[in-house]
Write an enzyme that holds these catalytic residues in place. Structure first.
Site, PDB file in Angstrom:
ATOM      1  N   GLY A  56       0.771  -1.237   0.000  1.00 54.23           N
ATOM      2  CA  GLY A  56       0.000   0.000   0.000  1.00 54.23           C
ATOM      3  C   GLY A  56       0.798   1.282   0.000  1.00 54.23           C
ATOM      4  N   HIS A  57       2.109   1.213   0.251  1.00 57.27           N
ATOM      5  CA  HIS A  57       2.909   2.454   0.364  1.00 57.27           C
ATOM      6  C   HIS A  57       4.142   2.363  -0.530  1.00 57.27           C
ATOM      7  CE1 HIS A  57       5.182   5.734   2.399  1.00 57.27           C
ATOM      8  NE2 HIS A  57       3.967   6.178   2.652  1.00 57.27           N
ATOM      9  N   PHE A  58       4.073   2.427  -1.746  1.00 57.23           N
ATOM     10  CA  PHE A  58       2.971   2.744  -2.672  1.00 57.23           C
ATOM     11  C   PHE A  58       2.868   1.586  -3.655  1.00 57.23           C
ATOM     12  CE2 PHE A  58       4.728   6.796  -1.222  1.00 57.23           C
ATOM     13  CZ  PHE A  58       3.596   7.423  -0.767  1.00 57.23           C
TER      14      PHE A  58
END
Length: 175
Positions: A66-68
């Site tokens: 999720g990051h990223f």
């Protein structure tokens, strides 16, 4: 502005010399599972109040997807968390505060200066500036391949399980 000197020259930190593995770190730090942000401690100098350790970043870290998406970068808050865990380990091991845990009290002058990715060895150096019964202050610098990627000053406060269970009462003088 003059460049700030390194606490320890990153070229001279021997990460192959493990003086505390994850099991030894767990004797002092309560974090477990995804929140463990240290792999090992590789340097301690009690006379200078300096400690160095590292986190080997895996492809399956909880933040990678999720990051990223497609471009994973270690979140800055986790860089600070890793530094705080190293400072906590050092403070508790050397009994510099009368508490079973050390928690974040604040940060000052934090700067992110580089990118940290899965596969990197994230090396952290902390130097204790002062320790009192109610507050610990230390500076930290973090490196990847001898490049400074994060630095700042952190404040630590003594924590007890009772304080954590009771919750924060809104009085900043009494966390």
């Amino acid at each position: 502005m003059a460049k700030k000197p390194f606490i320890l020259d990153p070229a001279e930190i021997d990460t192959g010399k493990v003086i505390a593995d994850i099991n030894e770190i767990r004797r002092y730090n309560p974090q477990r599972f995804d929140m463990e942000q240290l792999t090992a401690v590789c340097y301690e100098d009690p006379q200078q109040a300096v400690c160095a350790g590292y986190k080997d970043l895996r492809e399956d870290e909880f933040w990678v997807n999720g990051h990223f998406p497609g471009l994973p970068l270690m979140p800055g808050v986790l860089m600070c968390e890793a530094a705080a865990q190293l400072a906590s380990y050092y403070t508790l091991k050397h009994r510099l505060m009368n508490a079973p845990m050390v928690g974040f009290g604040g940060f000052q002058d934090v700067r992110f200066r580089g990118i940290v990715r899965p596969g990197d060895r994230f090396v952290i150096v902390v130097r204790l500036l002062r320790a009192r019964a109610t507050m610990m202050t230390c500076e930290f610098q973090c490196f990847v391949k001898q490049s400074l990627v994060c630095e700042g000053v952190m404040l630590g406060i003594p924590l007890t399980p009772e304080k954590i269970r009771a919750g924060y009462d809104g009085d900043s003088a009494n966390p």
